[in-house]
Design an enzyme around this catalytic site. Structure first.
Site: not given
Length: 359
Positions: A159, A243
């Site tokens: 991810c 993130h």
């Protein structure tokens, strides 16, 4: 049980049926929600652990996303992940330990499996796809032993890697990259529903995420087709979604920050990439503010499918530094898997072959 062909829709709904494995987990839930109202795919089957099998999806899932469970999913009976699937197209949000054997079994049985799991990303015959960058790598499936039977296994990357790869792809093409050093600040949701505990993370940063640092370099290089030397340090931070990565680069050809910003602004997927419903026209959003991008402000760009890039600057002794933010649950996981499924459909992988018993 319906006699409808597994690779076609019903008379009332012509969209292609899809099975989601690991449908009760956080990535599985996002896939379920993203399939609701999809123009060409419909959620037909959900599968989870045997503990949930036989019950309604709404009765077993601990729904953790905003809004309600989609009506199209709520009443579906949950299958065990090793039950026979009628849907030829399978989206896997399984944990690595389960995915390792099961995804291969499904591909051998004639299913087209698009996986979010890390189990097979580094197999030479399995494409690791970010469609905006390397859709042509889908051709790797022709070397898979089960391809002749109509099966295929396609993966999307880690991810945090999705966001970094999208930011680095235009820089690599324009200037070349020799070295990359990454420091990531990764959200709690990346650890899953039962991941890092609230007490441990409250007001805290954990400077290690099991298995993450080892994935970043190999996955980046497989996607970009490069041999960039990569060093990475991963950190879990008390942020729900999003993130962030601080990236420091050594370039093959010198470039000033303005040139790099321009190449990022101009970046578009290659012209041969078919229009995929899940992908935005512009995969990168460049932020010029000195304190952007930020997860809270920027993960929703283009419905969570665009990567935000900012703080593009000179950073001696490195040639260049920048910051990326990606919605780890959408662009980094469920949306990445779904876009790969759309690519498989539009490239004709579901037009021939019959699914067989995958379990």
């Amino acid at each position: 049980m319906s006699s409808q062909s597994p690779r076609s829709g019903s008379a009332r709904d012509p969209r292609m049926p899809v099975a989601v494995l690991g449908a009760t987990g956080i990535v599985g839930q996002r896939l379920v929600r993203m399939l609701a109202g999809h123009p060409s795919l419909r959620l037909a089957e959900v599968a989870a652990s045997s503990r949930s099998a036989g019950r309604r999806y709404a009765d077993v899932v601990q729904w953790s996303l905003t809004g309600d469970i989609p009506d199209t999913a709520a009443g579906l009976p949950v299958r065990a992940v090793r039950d026979r699937l009628r849907s030829r197209l399978v989206l896997s949000a399984l944990p690595r330990a389960v995915a390792t054997d099961l995804e291969l079994d499904l591909a051998r049985a004639g299913h087209v499996v698009c996986s979010n799991a890390s189990a097979h990303r580094q197999r030479a015959d399995v494409p690791l796809i970010v469609p905006d960058i390397n859709a042509g790598d889908l051709e790797r499936i022709r070397s898979q032993r089960w391809f002749a039977r109509g099966g295929a296994l396609v993966t999307n990357p880690n991810c945090v890697v999705v966001g970094v790869a999208l930011a680095l792809a235009p820089i690599e093409r324009s200037f070349g990259i020799e070295e990359a050093t990454l420091v990531t600040l990764q959200a709690l949701s990346g650890a899953g529903l039962n991941g890092t505990g609230a007490v441990r993370m409250s007001g805290n940063v954990v400077p290690w995420i099991s298995g993450e640092e080892e994935k970043i370099g190999p996955e980046l290089n497989k996607i970009l087709g490069t041999r960039i030397r990569v060093a990475a340090s991963t950190n879990r931070v008390p942020v729900l979604d999003g993130h962030m990565a601080h990236v420091f680069l050594k370039l093959r050809t010198p470039a000033d920050p303005e040139e790099v910003e321009r190449c990022l602004l101009d970046y578009r997927p290659c012209a041969s990439l078919p229009e995929l419903p899940t992908l935005p026209e512009r995969p990168l959003a460049v932020r010029r503010e000195p304190d952007r991008p930020q997860p809270r402000l920027d993960i929703g760009t283009s419905r969570g499918m665009a990567v935000s890039v900012g703080r593009i600057r000179s950073a001696p002794p490195h040639d260049l530094a920048l910051v990326t933010v990606v919605h780890n649950g959408v662009r980094g996981a469920a949306g990445a898997c779904l876009a790969n499924a759309e690519l498989c459909v539009l490239r004709g992988l579901l037009e021939s072959g019959e699914s067989r018993d995958g379990g």
